[in-house]
Scaffold this motif. Structure first.
Motif, PDB file in Angstrom:
ATOM      1  N   PHE A  37       0.816  -1.223   0.000  1.00 42.85           N
ATOM      2  CA  PHE A  37       0.000   0.000   0.000  1.00 42.85           C
ATOM      3  C   PHE A  37       0.852   1.277   0.000  1.00 42.85           C
ATOM      4  CE2 PHE A  37      -3.697  -2.329   2.395  1.00 42.85           C
ATOM      5  CZ  PHE A  37      -3.899  -3.127   1.281  1.00 42.85           C
ATOM      6  N   TYR A  69      -3.450   7.114   9.220  1.00 46.90           N
ATOM      7  CA  TYR A  69      -3.963   7.180   7.846  1.00 46.90           C
ATOM      8  C   TYR A  69      -2.824   7.572   6.915  1.00 46.90           C
ATOM      9  CZ  TYR A  69      -8.641   7.041   9.884  1.00 46.90           C
ATOM     10  OH  TYR A  69      -9.761   6.659  10.558  1.00 46.90           O
ATOM     11  N   HIS A  87      -1.442   7.872   2.465  1.00 45.88           N
ATOM     12  CA  HIS A  87      -1.666   7.683   1.030  1.00 45.88           C
ATOM     13  C   HIS A  87      -0.403   8.021   0.244  1.00 45.88           C
ATOM     14  CE1 HIS A  87      -3.000  12.002   1.522  1.00 45.88           C
ATOM     15  NE2 HIS A  87      -2.077  12.129   0.589  1.00 45.88           N
ATOM     16  N   LYS A 100      -6.155   6.763  -3.491  1.00 40.34           N
ATOM     17  CA  LYS A 100      -6.669   5.858  -2.463  1.00 40.34           C
ATOM     18  C   LYS A 100      -6.100   6.180  -1.084  1.00 40.34           C
ATOM     19  CE  LYS A 100      -7.716   2.001  -5.540  1.00 40.34           C
ATOM     20  NZ  LYS A 100      -7.800   2.887  -6.730  1.00 40.34           N
ATOM     21  N   GLU A 101      -6.896   5.883  -0.061  1.00 40.39           N
ATOM     22  CA  GLU A 101      -6.500   6.116   1.324  1.00 40.39           C
ATOM     23  C   GLU A 101      -6.422   4.771   2.050  1.00 40.39           C
ATOM     24  OE1 GLU A 101      -5.255   8.777   4.199  1.00 40.39           O
ATOM     25  OE2 GLU A 101      -5.899   9.302   2.172  1.00 40.39           O
ATOM     26  N   PHE A 102      -5.439   4.653   2.953  1.00 38.64           N
ATOM     27  CA  PHE A 102      -5.240   3.429   3.727  1.00 38.64           C
ATOM     28  C   PHE A 102      -5.039   3.792   5.199  1.00 38.64           C
ATOM     29  CE2 PHE A 102      -3.535   2.904  -0.553  1.00 38.64           C
ATOM     30  CZ  PHE A 102      -4.150   1.732  -0.976  1.00 38.64           C
ATOM     31  N   LYS A 103      -5.084   2.758   6.050  1.00 35.48           N
ATOM     32  CA  LYS A 103      -4.753   3.014   7.456  1.00 35.48           C
ATOM     33  C   LYS A 103      -4.145   1.766   8.091  1.00 35.48           C
ATOM     34  CE  LYS A 103      -9.256   1.824   9.448  1.00 35.48           C
ATOM     35  NZ  LYS A 103     -10.406   2.295  10.246  1.00 35.48           N
ATOM     36  N   PHE A 161      -2.838  -3.852   7.594  1.00 27.31           N
ATOM     37  CA  PHE A 161      -2.984  -2.603   6.840  1.00 27.31           C
ATOM     38  C   PHE A 161      -4.319  -2.655   6.098  1.00 27.31           C
ATOM     39  CE2 PHE A 161       1.434  -2.983   7.752  1.00 27.31           C
ATOM     40  CZ  PHE A 161       2.000  -1.727   7.699  1.00 27.31           C
ATOM     41  N   LYS A 162      -5.114  -1.593   6.227  1.00 27.30           N
ATOM     42  CA  LYS A 162      -6.482  -1.628   5.682  1.00 27.30           C
ATOM     43  C   LYS A 162      -6.682  -0.592   4.581  1.00 27.30           C
ATOM     44  CE  LYS A 162      -7.723  -4.422   9.125  1.00 27.30           C
ATOM     45  NZ  LYS A 162      -7.385  -5.837   8.892  1.00 27.30           N
ATOM     46  N   TYR A 163      -7.470  -0.972   3.595  1.00 29.66           N
ATOM     47  CA  TYR A 163      -7.896  -0.041   2.550  1.00 29.66           C
ATOM     48  C   TYR A 163      -9.083   0.757   3.086  1.00 29.66           C
ATOM     49  CZ  TYR A 163     -10.208   1.428  -1.823  1.00 29.66           C
ATOM     50  OH  TYR A 163     -10.817   2.145  -2.822  1.00 29.66           O
ATOM     51  N   VAL A 164      -9.010   2.090   3.016  1.00 31.23           N
ATOM     52  CA  VAL A 164     -10.083   2.933   3.553  1.00 31.23           C
ATOM     53  C   VAL A 164     -11.077   3.320   2.457  1.00 31.23           C
ATOM     54  CG1 VAL A 164     -10.621   5.082   4.774  1.00 31.23           C
ATOM     55  CG2 VAL A 164      -8.552   3.810   5.361  1.00 31.23           C
ATOM     56  N   ASP A 200     -11.510   5.508  -1.776  1.00 30.64           N
ATOM     57  CA  ASP A 200     -10.948   6.220  -2.922  1.00 30.64           C
ATOM     58  C   ASP A 200     -11.566   7.619  -3.006  1.00 30.64           C
ATOM     59  OD1 ASP A 200     -10.155   7.074  -5.549  1.00 30.64           O
ATOM     60  OD2 ASP A 200      -9.903   4.971  -6.107  1.00 30.64           O
TER      61      ASP A 200
END
Length: 415
Positions: A231, A271, A273, A279-282, A303-306, A308
């Protein structure tokens, strides 16, 4: 709807030289080439606004500076921090002869390593972004790299410097170990995870936008390690930019990071990117701070996809505002500042557009929120500086400000 208001602006940066003679000498020997000084990072502490000027090109007067917030001038002079001495290059970097557009980071030559023993540990060679923490400390990520786009010199290794703002003294200088950076590494940001009750337990997160990793630094242990994850990479479909009439392609990975609120279990979500991405992740700070776990190969799914941001949602900087529960961020392809309330799902429809201006917000490069809920934004037309040439008779650099609650009124960020 409230808009950002312009607090300071410059056609070219001016510095508070010790004397007129010193300024003339610096101009004569190429140590100060006015048009090469591009402001990039911004931060506020009490009545100081800090402004960084990275050494993209030769002739940068001082890389870490502040302006007095009480100044009534529209284009105030920059005061080097902590001193002129600390902003002096320990080696002589000669200016380039030709005045051609220098291109971006990826067009630059490979740096020669100069590896100098610094006389003064508070010396800062070149910094992009800085952060003030809740314990009145200024964290500086010094790339150690001068004249990036000319004949680059790695004068010192990438380092983290921490200053005590109450006494203007250096508390810590930490060198990022050589084995934690890669051939294409580029460190241009530092985000601090600290609590007022436990100042010594702070962590600094340093994204590597060139080689797609994050350096995690523990202040207490005075050590760092490198974290990698898919990510952290850029999105190959989102590397095309159009800013202020300049078209360019970038491959910048993880760059924007924001420390979220304290969860009931006392962890916080971080958080993040990539710049060339929408895209945003956290990831939990517990994961990042657990060296054996996060570097051991079992942490991929932590790690998580938050979500777009949608088309042209590329962003340089993001900050979390604890008062409103909102993440504010820049949108460089839209000359804009936007927001998202972390209680909402992350979709293009839940993003709020706060301000967009093809005049004052061309390349919003950095933003911060201070303890009073004021958002600070620095815009600098950087693509024009890198690929073309800025017009010295026009206003090129601006610092804008606005109140958090006023700015989100009437947007999806207001809950």
């Amino acid at each position: 709807m409230a808009k950002l208001e312009e607090k300071f602006s410059w056609k070219q940066l001016a510095f508070d030289w010790p004397s007129t003679k010193a300024e003339e000498a610096a101009k004569a020997n190429g140590h100060y080439i006015e048009e090469n000084n591009l402001p990039l990072g911004v931060e506020r502490w009490q009545n100081r606004i800090f402004v960084t000027v990275p050494r993209w090109k030769a002739g940068v007067a001082a890389t870490l500076n502040y302006i007095d917030l009480t100044s009534t001038e529209k284009s105030p002079k920059l005061h080097p921090y902590p001193s002129w001495e600390a902003n002096k290059l320990p080696i002589d970097v000669k200016p380039q002869d030709q005045k051609t557009p220098s291109g971006g980071r990826l067009d630059a030559d490979k740096a020669q390593v100069a590896d100098i023993q610094l006389k003064d540990n508070a010396t800062i060679i070149s910094t992009f972004r800085i952060q003030v923490d809740v314990c009145d400390r200024l964290w500086v990520l010094d790339t150690g790299l001068a004249d990036i786009l000319g004949s680059p010199k790695q004068i010192t290794p990438n380092s983290i410097l921490v200053f005590d703002l109450k006494t203007d003294t250096l508390l810590r200088r930490f060198t990022i170990p050589a084995d934690q950076s890669k051939e294409d590494s580029f460190f241009a940001n530092i985000v601090v995870d600290a609590d007022r009750s436990e100042c010594q337990d702070a962590f600094g997160y340093v994204p590597d936008l060139g080689a797609y990793g994050v350096i995690v630094y523990s202040l207490r242990k005075d050590k760092s390690y490198r974290v990698k994850h898919n990510f952290f990479h850029f999105d190959p479909l989102q590397g095309d930019f159009n800013v202020g009439g300049v078209n360019f392609q970038w491959t910048d990975g993880v760059f924007g990071l924001a420390v979220g609120p304290m969860n009931p279990d006392h962890s916080k979500d971080i958080y993040f990117h990539a710049l060339a991405s929408t895209k945003e992740f956290k990831v939990s700070n517990r994961v990042l701070q657990n060296e054996s776990h996060v570097t051991g190969g079992d942490s991929y799914y932590d790690f998580k996809y938050v979500g777009d941001r949608g088309m042209n949602g590329q962003s340089t900087a993001e900050v979390f505002d604890p008062e409103t529960g909102v993440i504010f961020y820049t949108q460089v392809n839209k000359d804009a500042i936007a927001c998202w309330n972390i209680k909402r799902p992350y979709t293009p429809d839940t993003q709020g557009l706060i301000d967009s201006d093809s005049h004052t917000l061309v390349f919003p490069n950095d933003m911060k929120i201070d303890s009073e809920g004021t958002i600070w934004v620095l815009s600098d037309r950087m693509p024009t500086y890198l690929y073309k040439e800025l017009d010295p008779s026009a206003i090129n650099y601006r610092i804008l400000m606005g109140n958090n609650r006023d700015l989100i009124k009437g947007t999806p960020c207001e809950m």
